[in-house]
Structure formats: structure tokens, C-alpha cells
Design an enzyme around this catalytic site. Sequence first.
Site, PDB file in Angstrom:
ATOM      1  N   HIS A  67      69.290  31.437  18.534  1.00 50.73           N
ATOM      2  CA  HIS A  67      69.961  31.500  17.233  1.00 50.73           C
ATOM      3  C   HIS A  67      70.270  32.982  17.022  1.00 50.73           C
ATOM      4  CE1 HIS A  67      68.312  27.455  16.581  1.00 50.73           C
ATOM      5  NE2 HIS A  67      67.118  27.940  16.836  1.00 50.73           N
ATOM      6  N   ARG A  92      60.125  30.695   8.085  1.00 51.04           N
ATOM      7  CA  ARG A  92      61.390  29.980   7.873  1.00 51.04           C
ATOM      8  C   ARG A  92      62.015  30.365   6.534  1.00 51.04           C
ATOM      9  NH1 ARG A  92      62.357  23.466   7.559  1.00 51.04           N
ATOM     10  NH2 ARG A  92      61.459  23.857   5.511  1.00 51.04           N
ATOM     11  N   ARG A 220      63.322  16.336  11.778  1.00 50.63           N
ATOM     12  CA  ARG A 220      63.252  16.670  10.350  1.00 50.63           C
ATOM     13  C   ARG A 220      64.626  16.674   9.696  1.00 50.63           C
ATOM     14  NH1 ARG A 220      62.274  22.122  10.625  1.00 50.63           N
ATOM     15  NH2 ARG A 220      61.596  22.295  12.776  1.00 50.63           N
ATOM     16  N   HIS A 244      65.436  20.474  18.599  1.00 52.08           N
ATOM     17  CA  HIS A 244      64.065  20.967  18.449  1.00 52.08           C
ATOM     18  C   HIS A 244      63.141  19.749  18.398  1.00 52.08           C
ATOM     19  CE1 HIS A 244      66.416  24.274  16.454  1.00 52.08           C
ATOM     20  NE2 HIS A 244      65.588  25.018  17.110  1.00 52.08           N
ATOM     21  N   HIS A 281      61.008  23.514  22.587  1.00 51.02           N
ATOM     22  CA  HIS A 281      59.610  23.748  22.199  1.00 51.02           C
ATOM     23  C   HIS A 281      58.667  22.698  22.801  1.00 51.02           C
ATOM     24  CE1 HIS A 281      60.903  26.957  19.673  1.00 51.02           C
ATOM     25  NE2 HIS A 281      61.593  26.170  18.862  1.00 51.02           N
ATOM     26  N   ASP A 333      65.363  32.050  21.482  1.00 53.93           N
ATOM     27  CA  ASP A 333      65.208  31.408  20.178  1.00 53.93           C
ATOM     28  C   ASP A 333      65.381  32.369  19.002  1.00 53.93           C
ATOM     29  OD1 ASP A 333      64.720  29.530  18.250  1.00 53.93           O
ATOM     30  OD2 ASP A 333      62.616  29.206  18.727  1.00 53.93           O
TER      31      ASP A 333
HETATM   32 ZN   LIG Z   1      65.360  27.173  17.632  1.00 51.63          ZN
END
Ligand SMILES: [Zn+2]
Length: 468
Positions: A67, A92, A220, A244, A281, A333
Site C-alpha cells: 500500500h 489503523r 471484514r 487480506h 498475511h 505492505d
Molecule cells: Zn495490506
Amino acid sequence: MEPGPVEVLLPDLLLRGGEFHADLAVAYDVDTGRIEGVAPAAEFAAGAAIRLPGRALVPGFVNAHSHAFQRLIRGRTQWRPLVGAADFWSWRDAMYAAALALSPEDVYHVARFCFIEMLRAGITAVGEFHYLHRDPRGDPYADPLEIQHRVLGAAEDVGLRICLLHGAYATGGVGEPLRPEQRRFATPDLDAYLASAAELVRLVARRPLASAGVAPHSIRAVPRPWLGAIHAFARGHGLPFHMHVSEQPAEVAACLAAHGARPVEVLEADGVADEQLTAVHATHLTEREIAILGASPGPTICACPGTERDLGDGMLAAEELLAAGARLAIGTDSQTVIAPLEEIRLLEYHERLRKLRRVVLAGRVGDRLEVAPRLLDMATRAGARSLRLRAGALEPGACADFAAIDLGHVSLQGWSAGTLPALLALSAPPDVISDVWVGGVQRVRAGMHELEADAQRAFGSVVRRIFG
Ligand SMILES: [Zn+2]
């Protein structure tokens, strides 16, 4: 079609089949940017090869999960309040605040600088998992791919190969509405998402270093019925499907509560745990989930141990996954570090700490077991598999993406052709990379990119404006 002009590079050593060989040259077609062949130097006319004295040539590294905009918050989240914990979720919040502050021009400048840092570390291809779609108010831009244009432009301007993974983000948690701070990520409508993904596929077809993929953000962030629909789109277009998966225990618990199954079990039940899938992950797995991810031909797992250690995500069960047949790639990441050689060694070193043993992720080399060839494969060939690129190996037809190692670097002294894979995989810092080519075009010379000074200035002004 007439074959194009051919260039030949002749380093002191060249990595092939996990071992370094002297006196091999690599030839590539300048027009197509593809490797024609690797052969003994004597097979090329005298003077035809460009000599690379004091250099060892390896395939460019593939960064399968990035990202780019998160480069902005490096160094800004390494603290916690006097009361309360710092964890993935508090990190986050800081990342969301940064995401809300960026204009499309800012995204370009942050991504351009981040991509130069990647090139300097020997990365020649990136899987850019992009989910910043809307303006800071949460309204769509007139062009739904406004920010994607900026990210693609940043990669093109610095000469980095990019697979732009089109993020889908519709829920704030399993079955929950999006939160206000997630408003820029919103893709609330599946048909609109698939239409924009199709437009992205058309867009990248016009850019020689670009390709596309689809990326439902996580269990999610998308309603379950979307998984099969997006996966069918990926299969229909031959695209990578990235997600993810099982990064945090809370995510696994929410999935169990909503679906009565763990994330990888949901992916299998919905028919998406195949070779299109890259599970990013996967730090919280059961034996059954490890078996699902190890099936052949099956998913790629993208480990991001540099980020996972930073966020306190947990450690990958890498030895068990490899024993089950899984394929492991690596990603930078959150950009806490941009160092593919460090990512691969962390996987091995985390296993040593977990198992209280040495030489864990080893594969057979002659009459013994070694870790380096397997680790280097994760940073090259496995990443290319994840992004569905013909790259990551010095072989005919592959992209002419190379990284040159400076054999005079202080960290490598005492090297031999036999020890060099281990020195790279387990000891060398990123600045052993001296020169980098993407599609046969040299982008890094003696450790520097020609746009670096300008990109650094522009990045610095974005940082100052946002953080003061
Ligand atoms: Zn990521």
C-alpha cells in the site's frame, strides 16, 4: 515480426537455479523487454556484451503486497498514549487519518517516492493493493479511477512494473456498515465495482509495465456473496485475486461468529481458494486451514513479516505451510521497511525463534539442506506467480527485470559463489543492490534513481503539509 535489437549483460556472477554461475551472460530484446536467453559469454560476439565488473546479477525482486500511500506514516506510529494499548487497530486509526488527508496529487507524490525506494532495494515489480477510491468527503470522483491513474502514473514515471490490485471495500467489519473514517474506500455496489475493474483492465492494457488484479479487501470488508462473484471475474479475465486473510485474531473471531467458519474455510467453501488467490498475511491458521492453503495447484500466501512484526500481527507458520506444499511470496505492505532481503530472512528467523532450531525453511541442495535458495525464490518466482507475471527468473521469455549486487560491498566480503546466496538471503543490507533494470531499461545506477531528488522534495512537501 522482426526480432528487435538485443542487448547482452555479462556480470561476474549470475543467479540461475538457486546458484551463482561465473561466465554466463543474459541477452534480452530491447523492444519487448523480454529475456532471449542465458548462455556462456563465449557464445556472444566479442565486444557485444555490456560487462558488469564486480557485479552479480539476480532476477529483480517481486513485492507482491504494497500500500504505497502508507509510506507517509513511517516513523509516526511508534508511540502509545500513557493509558491504553497500541496495536494493529490503533495503528489503523493513524493510517486512516493519513488516508483522509491525501489529494490525488499527494497520492502520486507519495507513491512515486515509495516506488523509487522499492527500485533501489532491487524490487522490479509491485502488487499495489489499492483501496483509496473516493474524495476526502467520501464522494466519487468524476472519473472513478482518478486515483488509480495517479498510482499507475507514478509507477510508469519511475519505471516500476506494477500490478494494480483493485480493492473492494464495502463493510466496516463483518456485516457492519462502513465507518465514517473508511468513506474514501467505499465500493458499496458490486456491479459498479466490477465495471470499474473491467475499465481498469482496459486501462492497463495501454501501459507496457502495468497489469491489473482484483482485491476484495478482507473478510471484514466485503459481503460474503461478493467473494464468488469477484473471483469469477478474476477467472474470466485471468487476473490475480488478492485478499487480506486472518491477519488478526479479532478478524477470525468475527468471521467465526458470522459464518460459523474460519476465514480460509470460508474461502474454500465459496470456491475461491485456488491458484488465482493470494492470501495476504495468514498469520492465524489451524492445521485444516494450512492444508487448504497447501493444496496443489493452490493459492499463494503473501507474508509481510516486516509489517507483521511492526503491527504485532503474529508469526506465519511458515515451516508447516511449506511442508503442506504452500507457496510463499513476500510483500512490503505498510512500508515500515522496504527491503525484500529482510522480509525473506525474517520468515526464517521468526521460525528459528518459534522452534528453537536453526535452518528451518530449508530445501535440498546436493547432499544437504539450505535455506537461501528457497528464501530467494520467495522474493522472485513466488511473487511473480502471485501477480501472474512472467518474471522472477533469468530464463527465456521472462521479463528482463534484473538487480545487480555490488560484490565490493563491505557486508559481503569473504564471499564465494557458494556462500553468496546465503549472504544475500540472511545478511546483506538493501544497499548491496547497485543497479536495477526493468523491462531491459536501467532505472537505478550506482544506487541512485534519476528522479530521486525531485521525488524526495515533492514527498517532503506532502509530509510537511499534512503533519506540519
Ligand atoms: Zn495490506
